[in-house]
Write an enzyme that holds these catalytic residues in place. Sequence first.
Site, PDB file in Angstrom:
ATOM      1  N   GLN A 237      58.903 -75.356  60.638  1.00  0.00           N
ATOM      2  CA  GLN A 237      58.930 -76.674  59.994  1.00  0.00           C
ATOM      3  C   GLN A 237      58.466 -77.756  60.969  1.00  0.00           C
ATOM      4  O   GLN A 237      58.153 -78.868  60.544  1.00  0.00           O
ATOM      5  CB  GLN A 237      60.343 -76.988  59.506  1.00  0.00           C
ATOM      6  CG  GLN A 237      60.772 -76.125  58.318  1.00  0.00           C
ATOM      7  CD  GLN A 237      62.186 -76.409  57.850  1.00  0.00           C
ATOM      8  OE1 GLN A 237      63.029 -75.531  57.871  1.00  0.00           O
ATOM      9  NE2 GLN A 237      62.462 -77.621  57.413  1.00  0.00           N
ATOM     10  N   ARG A 384      68.720 -78.568  53.355  1.00  0.00           N
ATOM     11  CA  ARG A 384      68.283 -79.643  52.452  1.00  0.00           C
ATOM     12  C   ARG A 384      69.172 -80.865  52.648  1.00  0.00           C
ATOM     13  O   ARG A 384      69.824 -81.345  51.729  1.00  0.00           O
ATOM     14  CB  ARG A 384      68.333 -79.172  51.010  1.00  0.00           C
ATOM     15  CG  ARG A 384      67.305 -79.924  50.170  1.00  0.00           C
ATOM     16  CD  ARG A 384      67.127 -79.311  48.830  1.00  0.00           C
ATOM     17  NE  ARG A 384      66.027 -79.969  48.159  1.00  0.00           N
ATOM     18  CZ  ARG A 384      65.219 -79.376  47.303  1.00  0.00           C
ATOM     19  NH1 ARG A 384      65.370 -78.110  47.033  1.00  0.00           N
ATOM     20  NH2 ARG A 384      64.255 -80.030  46.723  1.00  0.00           N
ATOM     21  N   CYS A 385      69.162 -81.353  53.874  1.00  0.00           N
ATOM     22  CA  CYS A 385      70.169 -82.326  54.270  1.00  0.00           C
ATOM     23  C   CYS A 385      69.684 -83.054  55.503  1.00  0.00           C
ATOM     24  O   CYS A 385      68.915 -82.511  56.281  1.00  0.00           O
ATOM     25  CB  CYS A 385      71.446 -81.548  54.574  1.00  0.00           C
ATOM     26  SG  CYS A 385      72.653 -82.392  55.559  1.00  0.00           S
ATOM     27  N   GLU A 760      66.058 -84.204  49.687  1.00  0.00           N
ATOM     28  CA  GLU A 760      67.388 -83.604  49.806  1.00  0.00           C
ATOM     29  C   GLU A 760      68.444 -84.327  48.973  1.00  0.00           C
ATOM     30  O   GLU A 760      69.556 -83.825  48.822  1.00  0.00           O
ATOM     31  CB  GLU A 760      67.803 -83.612  51.260  1.00  0.00           C
ATOM     32  CG  GLU A 760      68.040 -85.019  51.755  1.00  0.00           C
ATOM     33  CD  GLU A 760      68.035 -85.117  53.256  1.00  0.00           C
ATOM     34  OE1 GLU A 760      67.287 -84.371  53.886  1.00  0.00           O
ATOM     35  OE2 GLU A 760      68.778 -85.943  53.767  1.00  0.00           O
TER      36      GLU A 760
END
Length: 807
Positions: A237, A384-385, A760
Amino acid sequence: MNDMTPTREQREASLEGMGCKRKRVEDARFTQGRGNYVDDLKLPGMLHGDFVRSPHAHARVKSINSEEALKVPGVLAVITAETLKTVNLAWMPTLAGDVQMVLADGKVLFQNQEVAFVVATDRYAADDGINKVVVEYEPLPVVIDPFKAMDKDAPVLREDLAGKTTGAHGPRKHHNHIFEWTVGDKDLTDAAFKKADVTIKEMISYHRTHPSPLETCQCVCSFDKISGELSIWGTFQAPHVIRTVVALIAKIPEQKIHVISPDVGGGFGNKVGAYPGYICAAVATIVTGKPVKWVEDRIENLTATSFARDYHMTTEIAATKEGKVTGLRVHVLADHGAFDACADPSKWPAGFFNIVTGSYDFPTAHLSVDGIYTNKAPGGVAYRCSFRVTEAAYCIERGMDILAQKLGMDPAELRLKNFIRKEQFPYHSALGWEYDSGDYHTAMKKMMDTVDYASLRKQQAAQRAAFKRGETREIMGLGLSFFTEIVGAGPSKNCDILGIAMFDSCEIRLHPTGAGIARVGTKSTGQGHETTWAQIIATEIGIPAANIMVEEGNTDTAPYGLGTYGSRSTPVAGAAIAMAARKIKAKAQMIAAYKLEVHEGDLEWDIDGFRVKGLPEKTMSMKDICWAAYNSVPPGMEPGLEAVSYYDPPNMTYPFGAYICVMTIDVDTGVYKIERFYALDDCGTRINPMIIEGQVHGGLTEAFAIAMGQEIRYDPEGNVVTGSFMDFFMPTAVETPHWETDFTVTPSPHHPIGAKGVGESPNVGGVPAFSNAVNDAFSFLGATHIQMPHDYWRNWKAAKNLGVFAA
Ligand code: CDP
């Protein structure tokens, strides 16, 4: 104007700029099986590596015997910690300032920890080799419960830290303690609690779970012995950060390292950190001189590379009897597993958990977080945060519902009473953040009107009465959640990774025919950046989005960026894209003025080019300016039309949302049904409404999974009992509810296009909505707080504990 001249609307529409529901350009290849993922890569002579992993959660490694493994046809090498010590790579630094074993060095600290790396001509041979490596273990006592890890006589997990009373984030209180992090005014908060009419105190746990992307973590490493260059294709990522980390730990000059993230099948935080597989594949290619591929399987992914949450939050709220909050006190016991490998900005040991005051105007607050070692996998990634905002939102949103219950107030009314008001922005929170913009009352009221909240409560009251009369065995819950997010890490004043400021970047080159390429420092893992980044450029400089190619993920060509996670791409790289486009526009204006023989100040922008003020027929389109940039620029000006921007954001962005979940639960079976789920999101200026909707659908599905069953669970011996998709809840289209989406638009005042992140938000806001729905349903039977995840079995158990089967 003749009939063929496009109207302003047609010119605007042909750009497919911001606000347009442009179809995702990347989907053509994804839906036709033409994506290019790491495992698609096949290099000549490529070898395969695979791990011997520990069956024990805590054991001394007495010996490792590779003799028989090396006799397996195709097996070329077995790498152990002893091998890695010869190149000083047996341990690696973590993003959180700790060190982590690459391969077991003397002992193992969690089940499935990497013990040896078998390199073979194909994956099957590597697997056969693994089965022939003989490892002698001496089991040690296991610590799974973070509370028990802090007992005086708890086993010492990290013997390498013996005698170290200070860690990366200050003093350590105990041999299994990592750090203590405190924020806020303790005295003022204690005083608020002393004065309060009403207080609540609850231990709210957010269980351990895992991002589990469709594609697991993997890489191919290829070392060229002649040039000394190392190429790494991986599911990263943040490819630039990986390049720098490899340069620092492998001591290879950074210009000789090429990191490429091809198409990546989902990240969700799982692919931010560095894992032993990457190091071992790199060492193996250097040793053998051949490319080496490492691909995790599903069980390895779920049990060894990263985890999320595992936060145990003792939450206290002080309030007046009218329901005005006066203080918040939170203590977190944070289970970080065997090594502190949390992927947070360096100075933030508990990420941005201090956003825990949420959307409410708390005059004072105090927070302390204790990080703890246990015999579980390391990680602590932001699934997702944005660095623990999900835990924070869950903590405060459950806390507010518990307070409403104690006050006998409707949870919506309590929220409306305590929201930060529109005119208070920019708002300084008691725990140190400056919220950029918000209009919470409007969003909440829109949500309540759309779902007809008052009617839903009446329906619930009727259902409860029917339950009491014995006419139904179903209970109904309304789960509210109003979350404030903190995304866009981040400003260099408070965010860095290993000393590198968390800016992001974009380079745009326009070609003579009115087309171009934009290279960006982020890396899409499914969010559609190739589509949306071109839309920003289209609106900014009037070149159709279809004429802009977007490229990410190759460290040789993309400008240095900090990557994609924590919904930072739009707040940070999105701003860099707009700023690079504006540099191009400024040069284009000079070229247009020269060509139209007017002063620059006499020109004004008009959708896709410049026109002379007061003379609307005298125009020059951006397409024509591109051509002119390559043949007739003003004297003294360099030809070409390109620009680069490195954007250091002045602040985070603070998206928010109002969600409601309507759920019924059958008390005899624990089976629940999501009757309705409505999600209103405000992410400021919307680049692509269709992509936003897709992001919200995906995030809500993950939130549903987490709240209703998805968990990494251990037995007391430290065995992972949810290590495959047979046991780890992964909802399919069959289980997933229908999502209703909505929005308001409150632009960010400091972002060049007013956009905030969104990826997110639905995970952050969704989990409390589901959990509040379950708790709201059971509150009628006397429950105060039921821990997640709320699967059928636990719902049934909750009903049983509340005595519904007494008759
Ligand atoms: O960092 P990440 O890409 O995961 O998250 P994001 O910045 O929230 O963006 C997710 C996707 O939503 C991207 O394709 C964005 O361009 C899009 N988006 C949008 O269209 N409008 C916004 N205001 C925010 C995001």
